[in-house]
Every structure is written in C-alpha cells, then in structure tokens.
Motif scaffolding. Structure first.
Motif, PDB file in Angstrom:
ATOM      1  N   UNK A  48       0.832  -1.175   0.072  1.00 39.67           N
ATOM      2  CA  UNK A  48      -0.047   0.012   0.052  1.00 39.67           C
ATOM      3  C   UNK A  48       0.971   1.437  -0.095  1.00 39.67           C
ATOM      4  N   UNK A  51       2.455   1.688  -3.194  1.00 40.96           N
ATOM      5  CA  UNK A  51       1.559   2.312  -4.412  1.00 40.96           C
ATOM      6  C   UNK A  51       0.876   3.537  -4.100  1.00 40.96           C
ATOM      7  N   UNK A  53      -1.225   4.348  -1.389  1.00 39.26           N
ATOM      8  CA  UNK A  53      -2.399   4.171  -0.733  1.00 39.26           C
ATOM      9  C   UNK A  53      -2.037   4.665   0.732  1.00 39.26           C
ATOM     10  N   UNK A  73      -1.722   8.143  -5.375  1.00 40.14           N
ATOM     11  CA  UNK A  73      -1.918   6.779  -6.030  1.00 40.14           C
ATOM     12  C   UNK A  73      -2.098   6.991  -7.399  1.00 40.14           C
ATOM     13  N   UNK A  77       0.671   5.042 -10.313  1.00 37.51           N
ATOM     14  CA  UNK A  77       0.070   4.139 -11.403  1.00 37.51           C
ATOM     15  C   UNK A  77       0.435   4.507 -12.895  1.00 37.51           C
ATOM     16  N   UNK A  83      -0.918  -2.049  -8.740  1.00 37.04           N
ATOM     17  CA  UNK A  83      -0.996  -2.879  -7.703  1.00 37.04           C
ATOM     18  C   UNK A  83      -2.342  -3.666  -7.976  1.00 37.04           C
ATOM     19  N   UNK A  85      -4.730  -5.322  -5.645  1.00 37.50           N
ATOM     20  CA  UNK A  85      -4.806  -5.138  -4.286  1.00 37.50           C
ATOM     21  C   UNK A  85      -5.432  -6.427  -3.452  1.00 37.50           C
ATOM     22  N   UNK A  89      -9.958  -6.015  -5.824  1.00 41.26           N
ATOM     23  CA  UNK A  89     -10.316  -4.483  -6.105  1.00 41.26           C
ATOM     24  C   UNK A  89     -11.203  -4.580  -7.353  1.00 41.26           C
TER      25      UNK A  89
ATOM     26  N   UNK B 183     -15.408   2.094  -6.023  1.00 40.44           N
ATOM     27  CA  UNK B 183     -14.238   2.101  -5.093  1.00 40.44           C
ATOM     28  C   UNK B 183     -13.333   3.011  -5.516  1.00 40.44           C
ATOM     29  N   UNK B 185     -10.662   3.730  -3.757  1.00 38.12           N
ATOM     30  CA  UNK B 185      -9.023   3.270  -3.825  1.00 38.12           C
ATOM     31  C   UNK B 185      -8.741   2.635  -4.927  1.00 38.12           C
ATOM     32  N   UNK B 186      -9.304   1.703  -5.415  1.00 33.83           N
ATOM     33  CA  UNK B 186      -9.107   1.030  -6.640  1.00 33.83           C
ATOM     34  C   UNK B 186      -9.066   1.881  -7.955  1.00 33.83           C
ATOM     35  N   UNK B 188      -8.203   5.026  -7.964  1.00 35.19           N
ATOM     36  CA  UNK B 188      -6.903   5.710  -8.236  1.00 35.19           C
ATOM     37  C   UNK B 188      -5.828   4.735  -8.217  1.00 35.19           C
ATOM     38  N   UNK B 189      -6.016   3.688  -8.088  1.00 34.98           N
ATOM     39  CA  UNK B 189      -4.898   2.399  -8.506  1.00 34.98           C
ATOM     40  C   UNK B 189      -4.877   2.442 -10.117  1.00 34.98           C
ATOM     41  N   UNK B 190      -6.006   2.784 -10.591  1.00 29.96           N
ATOM     42  CA  UNK B 190      -6.111   2.837 -12.227  1.00 29.96           C
ATOM     43  C   UNK B 190      -5.542   4.013 -12.811  1.00 29.96           C
ATOM     44  N   UNK B 191      -5.001   4.980 -11.828  1.00 32.70           N
ATOM     45  CA  UNK B 191      -4.538   6.348 -12.631  1.00 32.70           C
ATOM     46  C   UNK B 191      -5.664   7.359 -12.639  1.00 32.70           C
ATOM     47  N   UNK B 192      -6.865   6.950 -11.926  1.00 33.37           N
ATOM     48  CA  UNK B 192      -8.117   7.970 -11.852  1.00 33.37           C
ATOM     49  C   UNK B 192      -7.593   9.178 -10.758  1.00 33.37           C
TER      50      UNK B 192
END
Lengths: 237, 309
Positions: A48, A51, A53, A73, A77, A83, A85, A89, B183, B185-186, B188-192
């Motif tokens: 976390x 990445x 978070x 994050x 990315x 990541x 998760x 996710x 989600x 959090x997810x 943001x992990x995709x670059x959003x």
C-alpha cells in the motif's frame, strides 16, 4: 545498481501501529521477487505504501530512478507501477470489459489499447466468454484473472500482487500462477506477496522474509527455501 | 378525464424538475456517501442569478427576444453555480473527507444556511417575479391545457437527462465517475485522479441545479431566497425514493414525486370529502414517500446489500 524499484529505510505506520520498520528492498527490471511472512507481518502495508495508498512515515522509494514515496496513487500508477490489491479490487457493477478498460484509463493510445485488450483476452480465455458479465458476479478465480488482466491493460513495468492465491481452490491457484509466470516472461517485473511461502519461493527468483515489520531474511529463493529457519516458520516443517 | 390528464401533465413537468435536482444529490451521494444539503440552495442561486441577469438585460436592451434573454440568464447562472459547487466541495467537504460522517453533514447544513442568508442580503426577502419575457402560448390537448413553458421544461429536462446518461455510460469521465463510486481506492490505482472526478461530479450536479432553478422560477413565475429549501428537500426525497446513488432511480423518483404531488393536489379534496384542500399536496407526497420507504428501505431501484459489496 540500477534497480527498477529501490526501497530505502521505509517505515510505515498503519492505524497508529508502526507496521513496517526501515525496510530495504529492490526489484530489478523483469525480476520476480516475493515478500513472504505471517499474517500481520506488514506485507500488505508495504504494498500500500509503494502504490501510494498509505503515506510512509520515513524513508524513500525510487521507481526507475525517480522518487515516488509521496506521490498520490494515480501519479504512481501512471508511471508504470500497478497494484493488484488484496481482495482483487473489482468494480463489481461494471462489466468485465469495462473493468479491463479501466486498467487502460491513464493511456490514450487507442490502437495499442485495442491490441492489448486482444492479448489479454487471448491470455485469459475465460474472460472472453464473460466479457459482458458484471465483475461482481464472477467466481473468485475469475475475478483474480480479471484483476491481473486489468493490471496488464495499464502496461506496467512493475506488478505488485497482494495474495493472488487467497481464497482460491488449488487448481485455480495453479491457473492464476501460470498467468503470473506468463506475464513475467513478457518482461514485467513482479513483486509478489504470499502467505503460501512454498508457492511464492517456487515462483520467484528472489525473496524477502518479513517478520513484525522487519526484514528477517532475504536472498535467492532457492537459498531461502533451503534455510532451516524459514523452512520451520513458513514451509510447515 | 381532463382533470386526470391535466394532473398527469403538471406532474410530469414538475417531476422532471425534481429529477434534475435529485440527480445532483444522488451523484454526490453515489461517490462520497455524502448528502450535499447545500444542493437545494444552489438551485436557488441559479434562479436568482438568472433573474438578475434577465432583469438587467431587459433594462439595457428592451425588446430583445425572450428566449435570448433566458439563454443569457442561463449562460451566467450555470457557470456561477458550477463555481459555487466547486468551492463548496473544496472548502466544506474535502477537508472532512476522512472525518466521521456527521461532520460533513453539519458543514452541509451550515453552507446551506450561509447561502440562504447571502441571497437574502443580496436580493432581499421579497418574492422576485419572473419577468414576462417568455411565450405565453397555451395549447389544448384532449381537454387539458399545456403552456409553452411546460413544454419547454419537459423537453429540456429530458434532453439534459439523456445527455447525462450518455456522459456517465459512454465517456471516459463517466467511467471514472462510476469506478470512483464503486471503489475510490481501486479507481486511484487505475490512474484516476479521484479528487478531480469528485470535483467534476459537483460541477455537473451544480449545472443541473442551475437549470432546474431557472425552470422552477419560470414555472411558478417567481423566485425567493428560501425557495431552495423545500425544493431541495423534495428532490432529496425523490432521490431516496428512487434509491439514492442510482441515476435512474433519481429520474424515476423525481417523476413519481411530481406525479404524486400533482395527483394529490387534484384529488385530495375529493378523497377526503373536502376535509383537506389541495394545499395539502406536500403532506400527501411525503406520506406516500414514507409508505414506500417502509416497504423498500433502499428505494425503488436502490442497490441491495449484496450488489454493493
């Protein structure tokens, strides 16, 4: 040394607890590295923090030579660190195809995205049949595959995987790890977290053992698998 | 039969306005699980700004076509409301993103009261009449009367809602909005960039509110610093009725609430033998709302527990 990922003296607090202390870790380009350890050892906290978070308390993280430790994050990315998760996710109310397209959100090379989508479907034929289905309705194994495929749509240079075997039947674990090996064979570096230390050490070339937030051992996966202390603590001997 | 048709038309027109406002509540709730109680006041500001612009232009350019004046009013009111929505999000909600959920609710109510008072200071306490710039045409359909304003409201509302569906379902921003709602959090992990998506959501909701505010003031022929309160409450209820967080639900809930209210006004006297007059329409509407929620607590199209997981 020109590591793709270089983690230096990283400390992370999570919920008031110092979950990771002065962690040093590197992943070279195209390398497969695992991070093993018991529940609560700080594995997920580490991913976390890498990445974005969780904000690290101190220490540095360099990706491709650039410091990324305090970036949000989405910035991390976009630099090519993906990541997958814990818990996969999913976007449960989006279709399989839409989940995959979310993986390519930060890209705008339409033609290349379309080619990558075809490749992901070729790699994951089960998803091809279900491309219009809602992700929330897939089985756990299919969701894990979708999570991997979605991460690939970002064209990452480093893939962080948090417990990809969790909750899956043995056959499905095999299938998921076959896919992970294929992804790595294409030159994507992988940092894998696993409770299944046996499987992790068999899959990766190098490993770190995390105990109570501190690296207790590290080295070539074969050496770790032969280490009596590691065997006793994590390989059930 | 003509009373029935008349109430149906009135209800659809009113309901389409409620739907536009309800969409603003539901989009924000879908992403932040926050009830933006200042949203009703944004409709009021939209109406007030548009009226001020129209008033000024009528003096400056007497004889200008009404539609042009109305367009100018909207052209100013929409960006003003968008800016207002963005500022409210940035100042009153974003700093509390990780606070307990009651905290942003309190700031929302605070912002709402502040906006009411600012509007009162600028425009006073009196009702402001909508200038007679709009076509006053009326059409007979099967014994019911439809005004030009009603037709314009309904057509415009439907076009806006279709455009919104298109944006949310087909565009990159829409995908990012849905992903963020499912989600944060997810996503943001995709670059959003989640903060930008949230800001965009407030901007779109506020633009819809501006248009709805102008529609309401054109429909009733007046605007007032307090008009956002009941309108916001009704639109929020409509969003809950349809299932808060669900765009289709907000549209359905808005239309239904408009119809219930309108039919309530039309028939409540007959139903109670003259004991209750048509001014009890709001009581009737909220009575129906309560009855629906008792049996479907998550609203008509609301997500069931499993689907939210």
């Amino acid at each position: 040394m020109s590591a793709l990922l270089a983690v230096n003296q990283l400390s992370v607090a999570y919920g008031g607890i110092q979950a990771v202390r002065e962690l040093n870790l590197t992943v070279a380009s195209g390398e497969m590295v695992c991070l093993i350890g018991a529940n609560g050892a700080g594995k997920t906290t580490t991913l976390k923090a890498l990445s974005g978070l969780l904000a690290p308390r101190s220490g540095s993280v360099h990706f491709d030579g650039q410091p990324i430790a305090r970036l949000p994050p989405h910035e991390i990315a976009r630099r090519g660190l993906a990541l997958v998760p814990e818990g996969r996710g999913m976007f449960p109310r989006m279709s399989v195809a839409e989940n995959l397209m979310m993986g390519a959100y930060a890209r705008n090379d339409r033609a290349a995205i379309a080619r990558d989508l075809d490749q992901v479907y070729a790699l994951l034929p089960r998803l091809t049949e279900r491309r219009a289905q809602l992700a929330g309705l897939l089985s756990g194994g299919e969701q894990q595959m979708l999570a991997l495929g979605r991460a690939m749509m970002a064209r990452p240079r480093l893939l962080l995987l948090d417990e990809p075997s969790m909750g899956l039947a043995p056959l499905m674990v095999q299938a998921v790890f076959d896919i992970i090996r294929k992804i790595a064979a294409d030159g994507v570096a992988v940092l894998l977290i696993e409770q299944n230390a046996h499987l992790a050490l068999k899959t990766c070339s190098r490993g770190y053992v995390l105990e109570n937030g501190v690296v207790a051992a590290s080295g070539a996966a074969a050496d770790l698998a032969a280490d009596p202390a590691v065997r006793q603590a994590y390989l059930g001997e | 039969m003509d009373i029935f048709l008349q109430q149906l038309i009135n209800g659809l027109v009113l309901g389409s306005v409620y739907a536009l406002v309800a969409l603003g509540y539901t989009m924000v709730y879908g992403i932040l699980e926050l009830i933006n109680f200042a949203h009703g006041e944004i409709t009021m500001i939209g109406a007030m700004v548009a009226l001020a612009v129209i008033g000024a232009l009528t003096l400056a350019a007497p004889g200008a076509p009404g539609v042009l004046l109305l367009g100018a009013g909207l052209a100013v009111a929409i960006p003003v409301c968008v800016a207002l929505g963005l500022v409210i999000e940035r100042v009153a909600y974003r700093p509390l993103r990780h606070a307990p959920r009651l905290a942003p609710l309190i700031t929302a109510i605070g912002v709402s009261i502040v906006l009411q008072n600012v509007a009162m200071m600028i425009w006073g306490k009196q009702y402001i009449p909508f200038p007679g710039i709009l076509p006053q045409g009326r059409h007979e359909i099967l014994g019911a009367t439809v005004s030009d304003v009603q037709v314009a409201i309904l057509v415009l509302a439907v076009i806006i809602m279709l455009m919104l569906i298109l944006v949310v379902q087909k565009t990159r921003l829409g995908r990012a909005m849905r992903a963020t709602a499912q989600s944060r959090q997810v996503a943001s992990l995709m670059g959003v960039d989640v903060n930008r998506v949230i800001a965009a959501t407030f901007a779109i909701g506020s633009a819809l509110a501006a248009v709805a505010g102008v529609m309401v003031s054109a429909y009733y022929g007046l605007a007032h610093y307090y008009m956002g309160f009941l309108l916001g409450l009704k639109a929020f209820s409509a969003a809950v009725l349809g299932g808060i967080g669900n765009l289709g639900g907000a549209m359905l809930g808005g239309l239904l609430l408009g119809l219930i209210e309108s039919f309530g006004a039309g028939y409540i006297g007959d139903l109670t033998g003259g004991f209750l007059g048509s001014n009890y329409q709001d009581v009737f509407a909220f009575f129906v709302l309560i009855a629906v929620l008792v049996f479907r607590p998550s609203g008509l199209l609301g997500a069931r527990g499993a689907e939210r997981a």
